[in-house]
Design an enzyme around this catalytic site. Structure first.
Site, PDB file in Angstrom:
ATOM      1  N   PHE A  13       7.711  -2.524  -1.184  1.00 28.23           N
ATOM      2  CA  PHE A  13       6.418  -2.623  -1.145  1.00 28.23           C
ATOM      3  C   PHE A  13       5.895  -2.974   0.336  1.00 28.23           C
ATOM      4  O   PHE A  13       6.534  -3.670   1.039  1.00 28.23           O
ATOM      5  CB  PHE A  13       6.037  -3.924  -1.841  1.00 28.23           C
ATOM      6  CG  PHE A  13       4.386  -4.252  -1.609  1.00 28.23           C
ATOM      7  CD1 PHE A  13       3.525  -3.665  -2.594  1.00 28.23           C
ATOM      8  CD2 PHE A  13       4.015  -5.069  -0.755  1.00 28.23           C
ATOM      9  CE1 PHE A  13       2.457  -3.920  -2.558  1.00 28.23           C
ATOM     10  CE2 PHE A  13       2.642  -5.148  -0.644  1.00 28.23           C
ATOM     11  CZ  PHE A  13       1.705  -4.490  -1.516  1.00 28.23           C
ATOM     12  N   ASP A  64       9.962  -4.084   7.956  1.00 31.53           N
ATOM     13  CA  ASP A  64       8.846  -4.729   7.628  1.00 31.53           C
ATOM     14  C   ASP A  64       8.951  -6.053   7.307  1.00 31.53           C
ATOM     15  O   ASP A  64       9.500  -6.598   6.344  1.00 31.53           O
ATOM     16  CB  ASP A  64       8.266  -4.007   6.407  1.00 31.53           C
ATOM     17  CG  ASP A  64       6.955  -4.449   5.886  1.00 31.53           C
ATOM     18  OD1 ASP A  64       6.514  -5.750   6.468  1.00 31.53           O
ATOM     19  OD2 ASP A  64       6.443  -3.778   5.168  1.00 31.53           O
ATOM     20  N   LYS A  96       0.476 -11.171   7.786  1.00 30.94           N
ATOM     21  CA  LYS A  96       0.311 -12.348   7.082  1.00 30.94           C
ATOM     22  C   LYS A  96       0.255 -13.625   8.000  1.00 30.94           C
ATOM     23  O   LYS A  96      -0.393 -13.881   8.197  1.00 30.94           O
ATOM     24  CB  LYS A  96       1.536 -12.276   5.756  1.00 30.94           C
ATOM     25  CG  LYS A  96       1.372 -11.447   4.827  1.00 30.94           C
ATOM     26  CD  LYS A  96       1.942 -11.323   3.656  1.00 30.94           C
ATOM     27  CE  LYS A  96       1.309 -10.454   2.519  1.00 30.94           C
ATOM     28  NZ  LYS A  96       2.286  -9.433   2.107  1.00 30.94           N
TER      29      LYS A  96
END
Ligand SMILES: *Cc1c(COP(=O)(O)O)cnc(C)c1O
Length: 428
Positions: free
Chosen positions: A146, A233, A274
């Site tokens: 993802f 990531d 985030k």
């Protein structure tokens, strides 16, 4: 219409239902306030937040230090675009690159944008530095990845819901099994046009899949051997979530307190988002050393909001909070406690098969099929009992509270989770 006007949860849901696109399926709870590890709904009911906005709110809701920095900057200068310099972006770039041990940072806003940026940098590096023939670079990605929702990113996803009817897809990606260095080596050996390997240190959305101990280290070594960029990531796993400043710190067995934050498995390109802003503002970044980042020249890439003054001060404050409050160490210790408590409980409960995770990124596996509504129903029961979590992939429930949680609060949450599961098991 005033934003201060109170509306009921029912009305708020009805408004979204009628006027908003249906691209999410939220748990039916309407939040109107947050502070630290808690959120309150429109009727004033208090909950523990066990999702933390998908790990964006690691520093806790509305952290005063982050909010103060944001408000002050918002009143001073909010946006200049990169057509001009601003007097805080450079300070942020210096602070963040020193914190993570890279030469340079490229600022963006969302996680998906930062992933796109990393892919562009990787491709350009491949053509200009590695010498791959134009338009033939390949980037290796993992099954069940993802990385966001843009057209290119969903092109290399294998999530049918995320992909179907959004084609044609972007080319140039090879998907291999996650946590499989044999597959990685084979792919590297057989394809001389590989430019990069994009990987999540722990697959979050896929259901908190923690790879084998040496996976990242071995994958990085293979990337070095084949002159391929290792792209981590860490949008979800970074910023102390997994008990280290970065999950690519791997098993450096640092006593946390003294952790320099310099990763043991050092990615060539690091992607953050985030919690880089503590959830206060959309802030993402790509970090790399000069030999890689220098392929990007004026006009190659950009974003109107990327690197804006508010984002810069918010990110500095958010990273300072992580250091000042030793959130990596807290996540490490509370994570050990959480899994120990649940591991002791699971043998007594037929509803749960296992708990897994690292630091405060954990998940329980519900003993039912992916298509069943059991995990959703358990989350509804948890909500009634004052704890908010959301299923991922049907039968997995992710537990990722803010990292500012105390030990007593965590034990209170464990109690809620256990009693909810026990009651659910009885009624089933
Ligand atoms: C959330 C996430 C993204 C995308 O971030 P957005 O801000 O939602 O675009 C990318 N990669 C990982 C690992 C994520 O968890």
């Amino acid at each position: 219409m005033s934003v201060l006007e109170k509306i009921s949860s029912k009305d708020a849901i009805a408004l979204e239902e009628k006027h908003g696109a249906h691209n999410y399926h939220p748990l039916p709870v309407v939040l109107s306030k947050g502070e630290g590890v808690h959120v309150w709904d429109a009727e004033g009911k208090k909950y523990y937040d066990f999702l933390s906005a998908y790990s964006a709110v690691n520093q806790g809701h509305c952290h005063p230090k982050i909010v103060d920095a944001m408000v002050l900057q918002a009143k001073t200068l909010s946006l200049t675009s990169r057509a001009f310099y601003n007097d805080v972006l450079g300070k942020y770039e210096k602070y963040a690159t020193e914190t993570f041990g890279f030469d340079k940072l490229l600022p963006m806003n969302t996680g998906a944008e930062a992933v796109e940026t990393a892919l562009k940098i990787c491709r350009k590096w491949a053509y200009e530095k590695k010498g791959i023939a134009e338009n033939s670079a390949q980037i290796i990605v993992c099954e069940n990845n993802f990385h966001g929702r843009t057209t290119t990113i969903i092109s290399f996803s294998n999530d049918a819901v995320a992909r179907k009817n959004f084609g044609p897809y972007t080319e140039g990606f090879i998907r291999i099994e996650y946590d499989n260095v044999v597959a990685l080596e084979k792919t590297l050996r057989e394809n001389e046009n590989v430019a990069g390997f994009l990987v999540e240190p722990i697959q979050g959305e896929a259901g908190v899949y923690v790879p084998s101990d040496n996976y990242l280290k071995e994958a990085k070594a293979l990337c070095e051997k084949y002159n391929v960029l290792f792209i981590a990531d860490e949008v979800q796993t970074g910023i102390a979530r997994t008990g280290r400043l970065l999950a690519t710190c791997g098993n450096c067995s640092c006593p946390d307190k003294h952790c320099s934050g310099i990763p043991e498995v050092k990615p060539d390109i690091l992607i953050l988002g985030k919690a880089l802003s503590g959830g206060a503002y959309p802030v993402s970044a790509v970090l790399a050393n000069n030999a890689i980042m220098d392929v990007i020249r004026p006009g190659n890439h950009g974003s109107t909001f990327g690197g804006n003054p508010i984002a810069a001060v918010v990110a500095i404050a958010a990273l300072e909070v992580v250091k000042d409050e030793q959130l990596a160490q807290n996540a490490f210790e509370l994570g050990e406690l959480f899994r120990a408590e649940l591991n002791a409980f699971i043998p007594t409960c037929s509803l749960v098969n296992a708990v897994r995770g690292k630091g405060l990124l954990n998940a329980i596996l519900i003993n039912d099929t992916e298509e069943s509504s059991t995990a959703w129903d358990i989350c509804m029961a948890l909500k009634e009992n004052g704890l908010l979590a959301k299923p991922t992939h049907g039968n997995i429930i992710r537990f990722a509270p803010p990292l500012v949680m105390t030990k007593d609060q965590l034990l209170d949450c464990v109690r809620i989770i256990k009693t909810t599961l026990e009651a659910f098991e009885k009624q089933k």
